[in-house]
Design a protein around this motif. Structure first.
Motif, short mmCIF file in Angstrom:
data_model
loop_
_atom_site.label_atom_id
_atom_site.label_comp_id
_atom_site.label_asym_id
_atom_site.label_seq_id
_atom_site.Cartn_x
_atom_site.Cartn_y
_atom_site.Cartn_z
N MET A 113 0.59 -1.30 -0.06
CA MET A 113 -0.17 -0.01 -0.17
C MET A 113 0.88 1.33 0.05
N LEU A 114 0.67 2.41 -0.88
CA LEU A 114 1.34 3.36 -1.05
C LEU A 114 0.83 4.28 0.18
N PRO A 115 1.82 4.91 0.83
CA PRO A 115 1.68 5.89 1.79
C PRO A 115 0.92 7.17 1.31
N ASP A 116 0.32 7.88 2.26
CA ASP A 116 -0.43 9.04 2.06
C ASP A 116 0.64 10.04 2.46
N ILE A 117 1.03 11.01 1.56
CA ILE A 117 2.09 11.90 1.79
C ILE A 117 1.35 13.58 1.70
N ARG A 118 1.41 14.08 3.19
CA ARG A 118 0.76 15.56 2.92
C ARG A 118 1.54 16.28 3.77
N ILE A 119 1.25 17.77 3.36
CA ILE A 119 1.77 18.66 4.32
C ILE A 119 1.06 18.72 5.72
N ASP A 120 2.21 18.68 6.58
CA ASP A 120 1.66 18.70 8.05
C ASP A 120 2.37 20.00 8.62
N THR A 121 1.30 20.92 9.24
CA THR A 121 1.61 22.07 9.88
C THR A 121 1.38 21.97 11.40
N ARG A 122 0.70 21.09 11.63
CA ARG A 122 0.26 20.86 13.10
C ARG A 122 1.56 20.30 13.92
N LEU A 123 2.32 19.37 13.34
CA LEU A 123 3.57 18.65 13.93
C LEU A 123 3.09 18.19 15.54
N GLY A 124 2.18 17.32 15.25
CA GLY A 124 1.66 16.79 16.54
C GLY A 124 2.58 15.75 17.25
N PRO A 125 2.10 15.13 18.54
CA PRO A 125 2.80 14.29 19.15
C PRO A 125 3.51 13.08 18.61
N ASP A 126 2.80 12.53 17.44
CA ASP A 126 3.37 11.39 16.88
C ASP A 126 4.69 11.90 15.97
N VAL A 127 4.63 13.10 15.27
CA VAL A 127 5.78 13.55 14.55
C VAL A 127 6.83 14.03 15.65
N ALA A 128 6.53 14.51 16.74
CA ALA A 128 7.46 14.80 17.95
C ALA A 128 8.25 13.68 18.12
N CYS A 129 7.44 12.52 18.46
CA CYS A 129 8.06 11.01 18.71
C CYS A 129 9.19 10.77 17.72
N LEU A 130 8.81 10.76 16.45
CA LEU A 130 9.40 10.39 15.27
C LEU A 130 10.71 11.06 15.26
#
Length: 157
Positions: free
Chosen positions: A1-18
């Motif tokens: 399955m291809l990933p869904d790539i999108r602009i992220d302006t929120r930069l939430g907790p999941d992004v912070a963890c990564l």
């Protein structure tokens, strides 16, 4: 399955963890003066566009494009979740960022990564996509712990 790539302006907790994992890895293998990874606040700068890649609603990667000038962009903060490496997610994200750079009219795309063996997979990914070693660019200075790479977009349409 291809990933869904999108602009992220929120930069939430999941992004912070990564990105925390990314920064921990950088601190473990790079001396402080050679660490150029950006934190969350830096990724919110107006000259940076940040994307996240998701599969089945789960964050699996991220990457950013920093505008250096009207014709030159820099790839920043490329990170793929460890469980998803080797599945082509990095290539898809890199191609997405390159496509956006072309749309903006950039003629060159550059990046900085580490020179240590830890960074060998990243350097191989960039080389597979046409990036070649180059001198330091923008505000970077020569550093034995850094490898600088660039791709002329006008030569590879």
């Amino acid at each position: 399955m291809l990933p869904d790539i999108r602009i992220d302006t929120r930069l939430g907790p999941d992004v912070a963890c990564l990105l925390d994992e990314h920064l921990r890895d950088m601190r473990a293998v790079s001396p402080p003066e050679s660490k150029h990874a950006l934190d969350l606040d830096s990724l919110r700068a107006p000259d940076i566009t940040f994307w996240t890649a998701h599969r089945n609603g789960r964050l699996i990667g991220c990457g950013a494009l920093k505008a250096l000038d009207a014709e030159h962009g820099e790839i920043k903060s490329m990170r793929i979740d460890a469980a998803c490496r080797g599945q082509g997610v990095g290539s898809m994200l890199l191609q997405h960022i390159e496509q956006e750079a072309r749309r903006r009219g950039y003629t060159r795309l550059s990046l900085e990564t580490g020179s240590m063996d830890f960074f060998l997979p990243a350097r191989a990914l960039y080389a597979r996509h046409g990036f070649t070693p180059c001198p330091p660019f923008a505000a970077y200075r020569p550093d034995p712990n850094s490898v600088f790479m660039t791709k002329r977009l006008s030569d590879s349409r």
